[in-house]
Design an enzyme around this catalytic site. Structure first.
Site, PDB file in Angstrom:
ATOM      1  N   HIS A 134       0.816  -1.298   0.042  1.00 46.47           N
ATOM      2  CA  HIS A 134       0.071   0.086   0.042  1.00 46.47           C
ATOM      3  C   HIS A 134       0.851   1.341  -0.122  1.00 46.47           C
ATOM      4  O   HIS A 134       2.148   1.312   0.322  1.00 46.47           O
ATOM      5  CB  HIS A 134      -0.917  -0.047   1.356  1.00 46.47           C
ATOM      6  N   ASP A 193       2.806  -4.719   8.085  1.00 46.72           N
ATOM      7  CA  ASP A 193       1.596  -4.029   8.129  1.00 46.72           C
ATOM      8  C   ASP A 193       0.362  -4.862   7.935  1.00 46.72           C
ATOM      9  O   ASP A 193       0.033  -5.440   7.225  1.00 46.72           O
ATOM     10  CB  ASP A 193       1.560  -3.174   6.514  1.00 46.72           C
ATOM     11  N   GLN A 231      -4.791  -5.415   6.843  1.00 45.69           N
ATOM     12  CA  GLN A 231      -5.889  -6.209   6.210  1.00 45.69           C
ATOM     13  C   GLN A 231      -5.777  -7.358   6.843  1.00 45.69           C
ATOM     14  O   GLN A 231      -6.178  -8.457   6.283  1.00 45.69           O
ATOM     15  CB  GLN A 231      -5.639  -6.341   4.748  1.00 45.69           C
ATOM     16  N   LYS A 252     -11.073  -0.654  10.286  1.00 44.36           N
ATOM     17  CA  LYS A 252     -10.757  -1.805   9.428  1.00 44.36           C
ATOM     18  C   LYS A 252     -11.385  -2.924  10.188  1.00 44.36           C
ATOM     19  O   LYS A 252     -11.470  -4.120   9.833  1.00 44.36           O
ATOM     20  CB  LYS A 252      -9.691  -1.912   8.676  1.00 44.36           C
ATOM     21  N   CYS A 289      -4.837   2.570  -3.657  1.00 44.48           N
ATOM     22  CA  CYS A 289      -3.593   3.216  -3.118  1.00 44.48           C
ATOM     23  C   CYS A 289      -2.316   1.893  -3.394  1.00 44.48           C
ATOM     24  O   CYS A 289      -1.609   1.737  -2.336  1.00 44.48           O
ATOM     25  CB  CYS A 289      -3.492   3.305  -1.545  1.00 44.48           C
TER      26      CYS A 289
END
Ligand SMILES: Cc1ncc(COP(=O)(O)O)c(C=O)c1O
Length: 416
Positions: free
Chosen positions: A133, A210, A213, A236, A374
């Site tokens: 991202h 990261d 998700q 999220k 992104c």
């Protein structure tokens, strides 16, 4: 079969009951029942999160860590309890390792600026991957500009899987840091992060994951993974916007300078010299998003009450169903077909621009995301300007996937 009976057939994981917890899902959009498939952008909020926000402002609102009065101490206790819940959620070793940030983006910027500016120098190398991202590219590019370090990029294959042999070849004595996405937002790929962390550690290099998700779909244990930093966003994972978590190993956080200066992050201040507070407060300057922290944790508890593994398993069934259904549509190409995936269905249609797909589907009450998500380098790799992306959450159903597929077939007809 009625909607209710279709939903009831999925009661092993009681999706109907879960849907009842999300008031927004009950509404109609353009006269059609809302089919919300933009969960990778942000998830919807269960009533318990909405209630936590209301309760805080109705009964607890006060600033934390400062007041000696009743409300301030209640708010402080509630906020600090959330840190313990988050510590347990990630299986961190201590509350000192849980830093509240505005979200994934701020967490990565914090590490890039605090760790990177302190420890990188001219000629050093930072490894990221081809599927990052922008939030996990640009902060490293900025610190590279500031220090003279360089980015190295792990390539991926046509399925959207990272090439691990190429990854290992990137390491050399100048490698200083690895920052990779746990689960890709535009492809759904679950990266083999355990193995990748072990490789980096063999070369003495720390790793940031990261997890924007990942944490809502997979059980994450930062100590089992042995990652050095882990970051995710509250919005999220069924919580509010403007708040997230940065986990960092205590020994590393101790060595890092503050990211921002202000209230609460100090021990003493004179015009000559400031000394800093202990962890985690050293990194939490100013009044934080108190209600955000508290209500994000209500989201985490909700997630835990259902069980992250059970959610992941259910979403995987939906993904397999969705992959079969969408693959059978002539002229549709799935982008991101990794063996190990979460519920992301990114696709392009022959001769139809993704923005037209998104607009058409919106009229049918279906919310998907179109664009580069992104991840412009991912679009460049697959030689597409953009994709249409349906991203799944625990409250989605097979019936909604059928509605999506029917609408896509209609789009194909209209544009053929
Ligand atoms: C993989 C990934 N990383 C980082 C981000 C940035 O998250 P936020 O905008 O919440 O900071 C996102 C958001 O879409 C994401 O999907």
């Amino acid at each position: 079969m009625s909607v209710a009976s279709v939903l009831r057939t999925e009661t092993a994981f009681d999706v109907q009951k879960i849907r009842e917890d999300f008031p927004i899902l009950k509404q109609q959009v353009h006269g059609k029942p809302l089919v919300y498939l933009d969960n990778a952008a942000t998830s919807q909020k269960p009533q318990v999160v909405i209630d936590a926000i209301t309760r805080y402002y109705t009964f607890e609102n006060s600033n934390i860590h400062r007041g000696v009065h009743y409300l301030s101490s209640q708010a402080t206790i509630a906020y600090e309890n959330t840190r313990t819940i988050l510590k347990n959620f990630l299986n961190a070793a201590s509350e000192k390792e849980i830093l509240f940030v505005r979200g994934t983006t701020e967490g990565i910027n914090l590490v890039a600026q605090s760790y990177g500016r302190t420890f990188f120098k001219e000629g050093d190398e930072i490894i990221v991957s081809a599927m990052e991202h922008h939030s996990n590219i640009v902060p490293w590019q900025i610190v590279c500009e500031q220090t003279g370090a360089k980015l190295r990029v792990i390539p991926m294959n046509e399925r959207g899987e990272l090439q691990l042999d190429a990854y290992e070849k990137l390491f050399n004595p100048r490698t200083r840091f690895v920052s990779i996405v746990h689960v890709s937002n535009s492809l759904g790929t679950i990266n083999p992060v355990e193995e990748m962390i072990a490789t980096a550690h063999r070369y003495g290099v720390p790793v940031l994951l990261d997890g924007a998700q990942a944490v809502q779909h997979l059980t994450v244990d930062v100590r089992a993974l042995d990652c050095d930093f882990y970051v995710f966003s509250g919005h999220k994972i069924y919580g509010p916007t403007g708040v997230g978590v940065l986990y960092g190993k205590q020994a590393l956080l101790e060595k890092m300078p503050p990211y921002q200066g202000g209230g609460d992050m100090i021990r003493s201040v004179t015009f000559e010299k400031t000394t800093f507070n202990e962890l985690p407060y050293k990194f939490e300057a100013g009044t934080p998003n108190i209600v955000g922290g508290i209500s994000m944790t209500a989201g985490v508890r909700y997630l835990q009450s259902i069980g992250v593994d059970a959610i992941g398993q259910y979403e995987h069934e939906l993904l397999e169903y969705g992959t079969d259904v969408l693959s059978s549509i002539k002229g549709l190409r799935l982008i991101g077909t990794a063996k190990s995936k979460t519920g992301i269905l990114s696709f392009v249609l022959d001769n139809v621009h993704p923005h037209d797909v998104g607009t058409f589907l919106d009229v049918e009450g279906i919310a998907i995301r179109t664009g580069h998500h992104c991840t412009q380098p991912v679009m460049q790799f697959f030689k597409v300007p953009a994709t249409s992306r349906a991203s799944l959450a625990m409250y989605n159903t097979k019936e909604e996937i059928d509605i999506l597929a029917d609408a896509i077939r209609k789009v194909m007809k209209v544009f053929s």
